[in-house]
Each structure stands twice: as structure tokens, then as C-alpha cells.
Design a protein around this motif. Structure first.
Motif, PDB file in Angstrom:
ATOM      1  N   ALA A 136       7.695  23.452   8.936  1.00  0.00           N
ATOM      2  CA  ALA A 136       7.758  23.481   7.173  1.00  0.00           C
ATOM      3  C   ALA A 136       7.143  24.901   7.194  1.00  0.00           C
ATOM      4  O   ALA A 136       7.200  24.798   6.112  1.00  0.00           O
ATOM      5  N   GLY A 137       7.110  26.094   7.740  1.00  0.00           N
ATOM      6  CA  GLY A 137       6.362  26.936   8.186  1.00  0.00           C
ATOM      7  C   GLY A 137       4.908  27.094   7.407  1.00  0.00           C
ATOM      8  O   GLY A 137       4.587  27.936   6.653  1.00  0.00           O
ATOM      9  N   THR A 138       4.491  25.875   7.744  1.00  0.00           N
ATOM     10  CA  THR A 138       3.102  25.969   7.683  1.00  0.00           C
ATOM     11  C   THR A 138       2.051  26.010   8.996  1.00  0.00           C
ATOM     12  O   THR A 138       3.332  25.699  10.751  1.00  0.00           O
ATOM     13  N   ASP A 139       0.911  26.047   9.026  1.00  0.00           N
ATOM     14  CA  ASP A 139       0.244  25.290  10.041  1.00  0.00           C
ATOM     15  C   ASP A 139      -1.211  24.406  10.398  1.00  0.00           C
ATOM     16  O   ASP A 139      -1.092  24.169   8.485  1.00  0.00           O
ATOM     17  N   ARG A 140      -1.975  23.957  11.013  1.00  0.00           N
ATOM     18  CA  ARG A 140      -3.230  22.709  10.651  1.00  0.00           C
ATOM     19  C   ARG A 140      -4.130  24.173   9.398  1.00  0.00           C
ATOM     20  O   ARG A 140      -5.061  23.297   9.220  1.00  0.00           O
ATOM     21  N   THR A 141      -4.561  25.453   9.888  1.00  0.00           N
ATOM     22  CA  THR A 141      -5.299  25.174   9.344  1.00  0.00           C
ATOM     23  C   THR A 141      -4.971  25.593   7.772  1.00  0.00           C
ATOM     24  O   THR A 141      -5.732  26.544   7.093  1.00  0.00           O
ATOM     25  N   LYS A 142      -4.197  25.238   7.184  1.00  0.00           N
ATOM     26  CA  LYS A 142      -3.528  24.549   5.677  1.00  0.00           C
ATOM     27  C   LYS A 142      -3.299  23.824   4.914  1.00  0.00           C
ATOM     28  O   LYS A 142      -2.859  23.226   4.085  1.00  0.00           O
ATOM     29  N   LEU A 143      -4.162  22.515   6.025  1.00  0.00           N
ATOM     30  CA  LEU A 143      -3.961  21.922   5.953  1.00  0.00           C
ATOM     31  C   LEU A 143      -5.264  21.443   4.228  1.00  0.00           C
ATOM     32  O   LEU A 143      -6.324  21.408   4.390  1.00  0.00           O
ATOM     33  N   VAL A 144      -4.564  20.514   3.466  1.00  0.00           N
ATOM     34  CA  VAL A 144      -5.177  20.048   2.270  1.00  0.00           C
ATOM     35  C   VAL A 144      -5.804  18.858   2.290  1.00  0.00           C
ATOM     36  O   VAL A 144      -6.454  18.591   1.311  1.00  0.00           O
ATOM     37  N   SER A 145      -5.361  17.940   2.835  1.00  0.00           N
ATOM     38  CA  SER A 145      -5.306  16.505   2.771  1.00  0.00           C
ATOM     39  C   SER A 145      -4.770  15.852   3.527  1.00  0.00           C
ATOM     40  O   SER A 145      -3.416  16.389   4.226  1.00  0.00           O
ATOM     41  N   ALA A 146      -5.863  14.740   4.209  1.00  0.00           N
ATOM     42  CA  ALA A 146      -5.194  13.296   5.356  1.00  0.00           C
ATOM     43  C   ALA A 146      -5.555  12.438   4.693  1.00  0.00           C
ATOM     44  O   ALA A 146      -6.443  12.281   4.266  1.00  0.00           O
ATOM     45  N   SER A 147      -4.573  11.456   5.245  1.00  0.00           N
ATOM     46  CA  SER A 147      -4.701  10.227   5.238  1.00  0.00           C
ATOM     47  C   SER A 147      -4.552   9.658   6.821  1.00  0.00           C
ATOM     48  O   SER A 147      -3.561   9.654   7.117  1.00  0.00           O
ATOM     49  N   ILE A 148      -5.976   8.223   7.040  1.00  0.00           N
ATOM     50  CA  ILE A 148      -5.714   8.072   8.520  1.00  0.00           C
ATOM     51  C   ILE A 148      -5.913   7.006   8.908  1.00  0.00           C
ATOM     52  O   ILE A 148      -6.611   6.161   8.158  1.00  0.00           O
ATOM     53  N   PHE A 149      -5.164   6.027   9.457  1.00  0.00           N
ATOM     54  CA  PHE A 149      -4.883   4.779   9.254  1.00  0.00           C
ATOM     55  C   PHE A 149      -4.787   3.923  11.029  1.00  0.00           C
ATOM     56  O   PHE A 149      -4.554   4.469  11.305  1.00  0.00           O
ATOM     57  N   VAL A 150      -6.121   3.472  10.717  1.00  0.00           N
ATOM     58  CA  VAL A 150      -6.295   3.007  12.007  1.00  0.00           C
ATOM     59  C   VAL A 150      -6.894   1.413  12.366  1.00  0.00           C
ATOM     60  O   VAL A 150      -6.492   0.625  11.131  1.00  0.00           O
ATOM     61  N   THR A 151      -6.332   0.739  13.362  1.00  0.00           N
ATOM     62  CA  THR A 151      -6.071  -0.698  13.493  1.00  0.00           C
ATOM     63  C   THR A 151      -7.719  -1.474  13.801  1.00  0.00           C
ATOM     64  O   THR A 151      -7.870  -2.658  13.368  1.00  0.00           O
ATOM     65  N   ASP A 152      -8.560  -0.337  13.921  1.00  0.00           N
ATOM     66  CA  ASP A 152     -10.075  -0.498  14.613  1.00  0.00           C
ATOM     67  C   ASP A 152     -10.639   0.121  14.308  1.00  0.00           C
ATOM     68  O   ASP A 152     -10.876   1.360  15.317  1.00  0.00           O
ATOM     69  N   LEU A 153     -11.786  -0.063  13.501  1.00  0.00           N
ATOM     70  CA  LEU A 153     -12.128   1.113  13.089  1.00  0.00           C
ATOM     71  C   LEU A 153     -13.793   1.323  14.246  1.00  0.00           C
ATOM     72  O   LEU A 153     -14.514   2.381  13.459  1.00  0.00           O
ATOM     73  N   SER A 154     -14.013   0.426  15.300  1.00  0.00           N
ATOM     74  CA  SER A 154     -14.877  -0.375  15.165  1.00  0.00           C
ATOM     75  C   SER A 154     -14.403   1.536  16.311  1.00  0.00           C
ATOM     76  O   SER A 154     -15.212   1.864  17.383  1.00  0.00           O
ATOM     77  N   LYS A 155     -13.358   1.794  16.845  1.00  0.00           N
ATOM     78  CA  LYS A 155     -12.887   3.209  17.883  1.00  0.00           C
ATOM     79  C   LYS A 155     -12.974   4.392  16.680  1.00  0.00           C
ATOM     80  O   LYS A 155     -12.412   5.305  17.106  1.00  0.00           O
ATOM     81  N   LYS A 156     -13.352   4.589  15.644  1.00  0.00           N
ATOM     82  CA  LYS A 156     -12.771   5.095  14.602  1.00  0.00           C
ATOM     83  C   LYS A 156     -13.254   6.686  14.924  1.00  0.00           C
ATOM     84  O   LYS A 156     -12.872   7.610  15.446  1.00  0.00           O
ATOM     85  N   LYS A 157     -14.679   6.715  16.387  1.00  0.00           N
ATOM     86  CA  LYS A 157     -15.380   7.762  17.126  1.00  0.00           C
ATOM     87  C   LYS A 157     -14.821   8.297  17.714  1.00  0.00           C
ATOM     88  O   LYS A 157     -14.235   9.717  17.931  1.00  0.00           O
ATOM     89  N   GLU A 158     -13.223   7.570  18.921  1.00  0.00           N
ATOM     90  CA  GLU A 158     -12.640   8.336  19.354  1.00  0.00           C
ATOM     91  C   GLU A 158     -11.430   9.148  18.386  1.00  0.00           C
ATOM     92  O   GLU A 158     -10.918  10.519  19.219  1.00  0.00           O
ATOM     93  N   MET A 159     -10.722   8.515  17.243  1.00  0.00           N
ATOM     94  CA  MET A 159      -9.829   9.818  16.492  1.00  0.00           C
ATOM     95  C   MET A 159     -10.808  10.648  15.862  1.00  0.00           C
ATOM     96  O   MET A 159      -9.877  11.325  16.114  1.00  0.00           O
TER      97      MET A 159
END
Length: 116
Positions: free
Chosen positions: A54-77
Motif C-alpha cells: 500500500a506504499g506505507t509502513d509500520r511507522t505510519k500506523l494510526v490505529s489497530a484493533s486486536i482480537f484475542v481468544t484468551d486475554l490471560s495470554k495478552k502479555k504474549e501478544m
């Protein structure tokens, strides 16, 4: 307004761009037998490729939504996430616990970035 779409799948496009933004659809790991941290690392590598297309990179991120099935493992993510991004480039973010992502996926990530 022009919308450009790329990497079509049966249900969506992986990347849409419009008005100077790149939108990367929900991305999961290829190897869903990995633990949450390993799945996150695979997803982030895939997102790097999508952003480059798309002509960009991770330094230009403005938002993220992350979905996890086990919040007790969120520290790994979180560990994989913060290893991937410099502190000054951390975007606005939400992490949401979900019951199931299907196929053994433990995490799914959606991001929006400014185009370079």
C-alpha cells in the motif's frame, strides 16, 4: 473519492486505500498451532508486507484493533507487538477478547496507516 483495493480474498480485500490512508483487513497467522506470541509475530510480518504493498509502513500506523481468544495470554501478544514497534510509533489501539476466531487462530489484527 477513489478507493483502491488490493489482494482480493473470497470475502474481502486485504488492503483498501483511500484519501491517504491504508486499511488492512483482519489478519491471522498462517500457522495457528503456534502460541499467541508466535501467531502475533507471523501476523505482524504479514502486515509489514501488506503495508509495503500500500506504499506505507509500520511507522505510519494510526490505529489497530486486536482480537484475542484468551486475554490471560495478552502479555504474549503485547511482547510481540512492542518488539515490532518503536515506542514513538505505537498507534491508538484496542484489544478485544472474543470467544472464537476459527481454525485455531488465537489473535487477529486490523490496522490503519497513513500512506507514505
Amino acid at each position: 473519492m477513489t478507493i483502491a483495493r488490493g489482494i482480493r480474498t473470497p470475502i474481502m480485500h486485504r488492503i483498501d486505500t483511500a484519501k491517504g490512508y491504508a486499511f488492512v483487513g483482519g489478519t491471522i497467522a498462517d500457522d495457528t498451532t503456534l502460541p499467541m506470541g508466535g501467531q502475533t509475530e507471523q501476523i505482524l510480518a504479514k502486515i509489514d508486507g501488506y503495508l509495503a504493498e500500500a506504499g506505507t509502513d509500520r511507522t505510519k500506523l494510526v490505529s489497530a484493533s486486536i482480537f484475542v481468544t484468551d486475554l490471560s495470554k495478552k502479555k504474549e501478544m503485547d511482547a510481540a507487538w512492542t518488539a515490532w514497534l518503536a515506542p514513538e510509533n505505537l498507534p491508538a489501539r484496542a484489544t478485544v477478547g472474543v470467544a472464537d476466531l476459527g481454525g485455531g487462530a488465537l489473535v487477529e489484527i486490523v490496522v490503519t496507516a497513513l500512506q507514505a
